[in-house]
Design a protein around this motif. Structure first.
Motif, PDB file in Angstrom:
ATOM      1  N   MET A  82       0.653  -1.101  -0.291  1.00 31.25           N
ATOM      2  CA  MET A  82       0.095   0.190   0.491  1.00 31.25           C
ATOM      3  C   MET A  82       0.846   1.296  -0.142  1.00 31.25           C
ATOM      4  O   MET A  82       1.715   1.381   0.060  1.00 31.25           O
ATOM      5  CB  MET A  82      -0.252   0.192   1.263  1.00 31.25           C
ATOM      6  CG  MET A  82      -1.756  -0.893   0.820  1.00 31.25           C
ATOM      7  SD  MET A  82      -3.142  -0.415   2.464  1.00 31.25           S
ATOM      8  CE  MET A  82      -3.425  -2.538   3.047  1.00 31.25           C
ATOM      9  N   MET A  83       0.658   1.982  -0.942  1.00 32.67           N
ATOM     10  CA  MET A  83       1.352   3.345  -0.965  1.00 32.67           C
ATOM     11  C   MET A  83       0.436   4.582  -0.742  1.00 32.67           C
ATOM     12  O   MET A  83      -0.701   4.747  -1.501  1.00 32.67           O
ATOM     13  CB  MET A  83       1.779   3.234  -2.373  1.00 32.67           C
ATOM     14  CG  MET A  83       2.847   2.428  -2.658  1.00 32.67           C
ATOM     15  SD  MET A  83       3.559   1.988  -3.973  1.00 32.67           S
ATOM     16  CE  MET A  83       5.027   2.900  -3.689  1.00 32.67           C
ATOM     17  N   THR A  84       0.712   5.508  -0.296  1.00 31.24           N
ATOM     18  CA  THR A  84       0.416   7.148  -0.480  1.00 31.24           C
ATOM     19  C   THR A  84      -0.043   7.206  -1.635  1.00 31.24           C
ATOM     20  O   THR A  84       0.640   7.241  -2.638  1.00 31.24           O
ATOM     21  CB  THR A  84       0.858   8.338   0.007  1.00 31.24           C
ATOM     22  OG1 THR A  84       2.005   8.505  -0.270  1.00 31.24           O
ATOM     23  CG2 THR A  84       0.989   7.394   2.374  1.00 31.24           C
ATOM     24  N   SER A  85      -0.464   8.744  -2.084  1.00 31.98           N
ATOM     25  CA  SER A  85      -0.445   9.260  -3.329  1.00 31.98           C
ATOM     26  C   SER A  85       1.154   9.888  -3.816  1.00 31.98           C
ATOM     27  O   SER A  85       1.498   9.286  -5.276  1.00 31.98           O
ATOM     28  CB  SER A  85      -1.657  10.440  -4.024  1.00 31.98           C
ATOM     29  OG  SER A  85      -2.182   9.646  -4.002  1.00 31.98           O
ATOM     30  N   GLU A  86       1.178  10.527  -2.868  1.00 31.48           N
ATOM     31  CA  GLU A  86       3.087  10.672  -3.135  1.00 31.48           C
ATOM     32  C   GLU A  86       4.057   9.723  -3.718  1.00 31.48           C
ATOM     33  O   GLU A  86       4.760   9.742  -4.104  1.00 31.48           O
ATOM     34  CB  GLU A  86       3.866  11.541  -1.506  1.00 31.48           C
ATOM     35  CG  GLU A  86       2.563  12.753  -1.952  1.00 31.48           C
ATOM     36  CD  GLU A  86       1.436  12.529  -0.559  1.00 31.48           C
ATOM     37  OE1 GLU A  86       0.547  13.867  -0.530  1.00 31.48           O
ATOM     38  OE2 GLU A  86       0.678  11.536  -0.902  1.00 31.48           O
ATOM     39  N   GLU A  87       3.876   8.552  -2.944  1.00 35.15           N
ATOM     40  CA  GLU A  87       4.798   7.503  -2.616  1.00 35.15           C
ATOM     41  C   GLU A  87       4.397   6.996  -4.188  1.00 35.15           C
ATOM     42  O   GLU A  87       5.458   6.360  -5.221  1.00 35.15           O
ATOM     43  CB  GLU A  87       4.678   6.557  -1.715  1.00 35.15           C
ATOM     44  CG  GLU A  87       5.130   6.735  -0.380  1.00 35.15           C
ATOM     45  CD  GLU A  87       4.512   6.385   0.670  1.00 35.15           C
ATOM     46  OE1 GLU A  87       5.535   6.200   1.920  1.00 35.15           O
ATOM     47  OE2 GLU A  87       4.048   5.188   0.556  1.00 35.15           O
ATOM     48  N   PHE A 127      -4.835  -0.965  -3.246  1.00 33.54           N
ATOM     49  CA  PHE A 127      -5.155  -0.148  -3.470  1.00 33.54           C
ATOM     50  C   PHE A 127      -5.700   0.120  -1.751  1.00 33.54           C
ATOM     51  O   PHE A 127      -6.251   1.215  -0.847  1.00 33.54           O
ATOM     52  CB  PHE A 127      -6.053   0.759  -4.289  1.00 33.54           C
ATOM     53  CG  PHE A 127      -5.468   0.960  -5.213  1.00 33.54           C
ATOM     54  CD1 PHE A 127      -5.159   2.440  -5.374  1.00 33.54           C
ATOM     55  CD2 PHE A 127      -4.394   0.614  -6.352  1.00 33.54           C
ATOM     56  CE1 PHE A 127      -4.824   3.366  -6.333  1.00 33.54           C
ATOM     57  CE2 PHE A 127      -3.952   1.408  -7.321  1.00 33.54           C
ATOM     58  CZ  PHE A 127      -3.847   2.516  -7.241  1.00 33.54           C
ATOM     59  N   SER A 128      -6.265  -1.382  -1.139  1.00 32.12           N
ATOM     60  CA  SER A 128      -6.595  -1.066  -0.249  1.00 32.12           C
ATOM     61  C   SER A 128      -6.532  -3.033   0.705  1.00 32.12           C
ATOM     62  O   SER A 128      -6.832  -3.738  -0.304  1.00 32.12           O
ATOM     63  CB  SER A 128      -8.398  -0.593  -0.117  1.00 32.12           C
ATOM     64  OG  SER A 128      -8.956  -1.262   0.717  1.00 32.12           O
ATOM     65  N   GLN A 144      -5.087   8.203  -9.939  1.00 28.17           N
ATOM     66  CA  GLN A 144      -3.932   7.842  -9.361  1.00 28.17           C
ATOM     67  C   GLN A 144      -2.709   8.284 -10.055  1.00 28.17           C
ATOM     68  O   GLN A 144      -1.713   8.827  -9.621  1.00 28.17           O
ATOM     69  CB  GLN A 144      -4.088   6.411  -7.932  1.00 28.17           C
ATOM     70  CG  GLN A 144      -4.434   6.534  -7.079  1.00 28.17           C
ATOM     71  CD  GLN A 144      -4.404   8.172  -6.196  1.00 28.17           C
ATOM     72  OE1 GLN A 144      -3.407   8.097  -5.720  1.00 28.17           O
ATOM     73  NE2 GLN A 144      -5.771   8.657  -5.889  1.00 28.17           N
ATOM     74  N   ARG A 147      -2.960  12.149 -10.710  1.00 30.22           N
ATOM     75  CA  ARG A 147      -2.660  12.653  -9.383  1.00 30.22           C
ATOM     76  C   ARG A 147      -0.652  12.884  -9.067  1.00 30.22           C
ATOM     77  O   ARG A 147      -0.481  13.257  -9.389  1.00 30.22           O
ATOM     78  CB  ARG A 147      -3.198  11.864  -8.570  1.00 30.22           C
ATOM     79  CG  ARG A 147      -2.981  12.646  -7.130  1.00 30.22           C
ATOM     80  CD  ARG A 147      -3.510  12.039  -5.799  1.00 30.22           C
ATOM     81  NE  ARG A 147      -5.039  12.067  -5.784  1.00 30.22           N
ATOM     82  CZ  ARG A 147      -6.336  13.758  -5.430  1.00 30.22           C
ATOM     83  NH1 ARG A 147      -5.547  13.895  -5.232  1.00 30.22           N
ATOM     84  NH2 ARG A 147      -6.820  13.230  -5.838  1.00 30.22           N
ATOM     85  N   SER A 148      -0.591  11.005  -9.611  1.00 33.01           N
ATOM     86  CA  SER A 148       1.474  11.145  -9.753  1.00 33.01           C
ATOM     87  C   SER A 148       1.430  12.301 -10.315  1.00 33.01           C
ATOM     88  O   SER A 148       2.307  12.912 -10.272  1.00 33.01           O
ATOM     89  CB  SER A 148       1.702   9.895  -9.986  1.00 33.01           C
ATOM     90  OG  SER A 148       1.490   9.094  -9.139  1.00 33.01           O
ATOM     91  N   LYS A 159      -5.068  17.375  -1.562  1.00 34.83           N
ATOM     92  CA  LYS A 159      -4.791  16.521  -1.079  1.00 34.83           C
ATOM     93  C   LYS A 159      -6.358  15.747  -0.022  1.00 34.83           C
ATOM     94  O   LYS A 159      -7.296  16.098   0.678  1.00 34.83           O
ATOM     95  CB  LYS A 159      -4.073  17.089  -0.194  1.00 34.83           C
ATOM     96  CG  LYS A 159      -2.757  17.379  -0.771  1.00 34.83           C
ATOM     97  CD  LYS A 159      -1.487  18.230   0.468  1.00 34.83           C
ATOM     98  CE  LYS A 159      -0.546  18.294  -0.459  1.00 34.83           C
ATOM     99  NZ  LYS A 159       0.395  18.923   0.621  1.00 34.83           N
TER     100      LYS A 159
END
Length: 159
Positions: A82-87, A127-128, A144, A147-148, A159
């Motif tokens: 699992m990652m954040t959008s920033e990751e 994602f989950s 995503q 967004r990346s 955010k």
């Protein structure tokens, strides 16, 4: 950068097609996007594990026909990282810096991915812990990725 979504099954719902078209248009500013759909297998109700494995293997063979040797393959798996959008943005950016010119995201069918597809994967993404319809997952993934690229470009994003 070329981004390929390699997916099992066709999108039938207009609202999902519209969302996919919108994110495809937005992404055209940042990357070359390709979406490849392979046929899905009908899964009988109460299918045994053996039957499900056969189905995953058949769908997997279809998917692997499109996987390029030089592509970095990211599979969507419940057991993935699992990652954040920033990751995720950092992952895509780092791959580009390392000289990767083609990222393939693979979304399996309703019962997941076959073992051979999982073995070919360079990175498993989740994602989950929840399960989503694989058709809806395309929209979520495209959002995503979009967004990346906004994050990578230093452009504003919600955010």
């Amino acid at each position: 950068m070329k981004i390929t979504l390699l997916t099992v099954g066709k999108i039938k719902e207009k609202y999902l097609k519209d969302a996919i078209a919108e994110y495809s248009k937005r992404l055209s500013k940042y990357c070359k996007l390709e979406i490849i759909e392979v046929a899905d297998e009908k899964t009988p109700d109460n299918a045994s594990e053996v039957v499900e494995n056969v189905i995953r293997d058949k769908e997997g063979e279809r998917l692997l026909k499109y996987v390029k040797d030089d592509a970095f393959v990211i599979t969507l798996e419940i057991k993935g990282k699992m990652m954040t959008s920033e990751e995720l943005a950092e992952k895509i950016d780092t791959l580009g810096i390392r000289g990767v010119s083609h990222i393939m995201f693979i979304i399996g069918g309703s019962i997941g991915l076959g073992e051979d597809v999982i073995k070919r994967s360079d990175f498993a993404l989740s994602f989950s812990k929840m399960t989503f319809p694989h058709q809806l997952m395309r929209v979520i993934l495209l959002e995503q990725i979009y967004r990346s690229y906004r994050i990578i470009a230093g452009e504003p994003y919600h955010k």
